[in-house]
Design a protein around this motif. Structure first.
Motif, PDB file in Angstrom:
ATOM      1  N   THR A   3      11.647  63.741  29.837  1.00 21.36           N
ATOM      2  CA  THR A   3      11.312  63.000  28.619  1.00 21.36           C
ATOM      3  C   THR A   3      12.100  63.525  27.424  1.00 21.36           C
ATOM      4  OG1 THR A   3       9.105  62.489  29.453  1.00 21.36           O
ATOM      5  CG2 THR A   3       9.413  62.376  27.064  1.00 21.36           C
ATOM      6  N   ALA A   4      12.224  64.850  27.320  1.00 23.43           N
ATOM      7  CA  ALA A   4      12.984  65.441  26.215  1.00 23.43           C
ATOM      8  C   ALA A   4      14.463  65.059  26.296  1.00 23.43           C
ATOM      9  CB  ALA A   4      12.825  66.958  26.220  1.00 23.43           C
ATOM     10  N   ARG A   5      15.033  65.104  27.482  1.00 19.49           N
ATOM     11  CA  ARG A   5      16.445  64.736  27.643  1.00 19.49           C
ATOM     12  C   ARG A   5      16.675  63.267  27.268  1.00 19.49           C
ATOM     13  NH1 ARG A   5      20.118  67.290  31.695  1.00 19.49           N
ATOM     14  NH2 ARG A   5      19.371  69.397  32.114  1.00 19.49           N
ATOM     15  N   MET A   6      15.810  62.393  27.765  1.00 20.07           N
ATOM     16  CA  MET A   6      15.969  60.971  27.440  1.00 20.07           C
ATOM     17  C   MET A   6      15.790  60.742  25.942  1.00 20.07           C
ATOM     18  SD  MET A   6      14.370  58.655  30.491  1.00 20.07           S
ATOM     19  CE  MET A   6      14.980  57.181  29.673  1.00 20.07           C
ATOM     20  N   GLY A   7      14.810  61.411  25.355  1.00 23.57           N
ATOM     21  CA  GLY A   7      14.591  61.275  23.917  1.00 23.57           C
ATOM     22  C   GLY A   7      15.809  61.709  23.118  1.00 23.57           C
TER      23      GLY A   7
ATOM     24  N   THR B  71      16.975  76.582  28.469  1.00 24.52           N
ATOM     25  CA  THR B  71      18.428  76.679  28.328  1.00 24.52           C
ATOM     26  C   THR B  71      19.078  75.303  28.365  1.00 24.52           C
ATOM     27  OG1 THR B  71      18.432  78.868  29.344  1.00 24.52           O
ATOM     28  CG2 THR B  71      20.527  77.689  29.329  1.00 24.52           C
ATOM     29  N   ASN B  72      18.657  74.470  29.316  1.00 20.47           N
ATOM     30  CA  ASN B  72      19.213  73.113  29.424  1.00 20.47           C
ATOM     31  C   ASN B  72      18.990  72.314  28.142  1.00 20.47           C
ATOM     32  OD1 ASN B  72      20.061  73.488  32.075  1.00 20.47           O
ATOM     33  ND2 ASN B  72      18.238  72.545  32.958  1.00 20.47           N
ATOM     34  N   LEU B  73      17.765  72.339  27.650  1.00 18.32           N
ATOM     35  CA  LEU B  73      17.429  71.536  26.469  1.00 18.32           C
ATOM     36  C   LEU B  73      18.137  72.048  25.225  1.00 18.32           C
ATOM     37  CD1 LEU B  73      13.625  70.885  27.056  1.00 18.32           C
ATOM     38  CD2 LEU B  73      15.546  69.333  27.502  1.00 18.32           C
ATOM     39  N   HIS B  74      18.146  73.373  25.056  1.00 18.95           N
ATOM     40  CA  HIS B  74      18.794  73.979  23.882  1.00 18.95           C
ATOM     41  C   HIS B  74      20.316  73.861  23.984  1.00 18.95           C
ATOM     42  CE1 HIS B  74      19.719  76.845  20.694  1.00 18.95           C
ATOM     43  NE2 HIS B  74      20.543  77.414  21.545  1.00 18.95           N
ATOM     44  N   GLY B  75      20.850  74.351  25.097  1.00 21.93           N
ATOM     45  CA  GLY B  75      22.308  74.377  25.269  1.00 21.93           C
ATOM     46  C   GLY B  75      22.925  72.996  25.317  1.00 21.93           C
ATOM     47  N   GLY B  76      22.180  72.029  25.841  1.00 22.49           N
ATOM     48  CA  GLY B  76      22.693  70.666  25.926  1.00 22.49           C
ATOM     49  C   GLY B  76      22.487  69.865  24.660  1.00 22.49           C
ATOM     50  N   GLY B  77      21.790  70.442  23.671  1.00 21.77           N
ATOM     51  CA  GLY B  77      21.549  69.748  22.421  1.00 21.77           C
ATOM     52  C   GLY B  77      20.523  68.630  22.515  1.00 21.77           C
TER      53      GLY B  77
END
Length: 194
Positions: free
Chosen positions: A132-136, A174-180
């Protein structure tokens, strides 16, 4: 992709998405879990959102898999008591990992409310919360994830190696932060920003 935001800039209409805080995740079927403070932190966030009159969205996973601890009509499908007692602005049911594929339509509702920022918490960190966070983030929303208001379970990979729940939580952060995709924070930092 969403840009990282300052924790001092939590908008007055930022929505809190409480994902899948259901009894079925207490089942031993999921295996070892991590972060036993998850539900307590979600409850603190819900109380703060109610006090500040910000919108809350409650999400429930309705698993189509036979025998699932989250199958509709079972006790496991029920929300934890403190979540069930909330009076959310929106309730969403879903059967996949992203709230954006639930019913009613989250993106449509956010647009109608003029909401461009939301906080994601709940279960599981590396599944529904991360998806959900990535899609958002990809859709242009400002997404905040208080990582200690999430939890997950050990998971076996294709080679048979098990990755611990703690490592999966670190990887998601890491994924959420590093990927922006999102600003990753803690419950206490988020509450202080309100």
């Amino acid at each position: 992709m969403a840009l990282n935001i300052s924790m001092e800039n939590i908008e007055p209409n930022a929505a809190l998405l409480i994902i899948d805080v259901q009894h079925g995740f207490d089942s031993s079927a999921w295996g070892p879990s991590t972060n036993p403070q998850c539900e307590a932190n979600v409850e603190k966030l819900a109380e703060a959102w109610e006090k500040s009159d910000r919108p809350i969205v409650v999400v429930r996973h309705d698993s189509p898999k036979e025998g699932s601890p989250l199958a509709p009509g079972t006790e496991g499908n029920m929300l934890k008591d403190f979540v069930a007692a909330l009076d959310p602005a929106l309730k969403i049911g879903k059967s996949v990992n992203s709230v954006f594929y639930g019913t009613p339509d989250l993106q449509e509702w956010l647009g109608a409310q003029g909401i461009s920022q939301f906080v994601v918490c709940g279960i599981q960190t590396n599944m529904c919360v991360e998806t959900t966070a990535r899609m958002g983030g990809n859709l242009g929303y400002q997404v905040v994830v208080p990582i200690d208001a999430t939890r997950t379970f050990d998971l076996k990979g294709p080679d048979g190696t098990t990755t611990s729940a703690d490592e999966l939580m670190r990887t998601t952060a890491t994924n959420l932060h590093g990927g922006g995709f999102a600003t990753v924070t803690s419950t206490s930092e988020l509450l202080a920003a309100l």
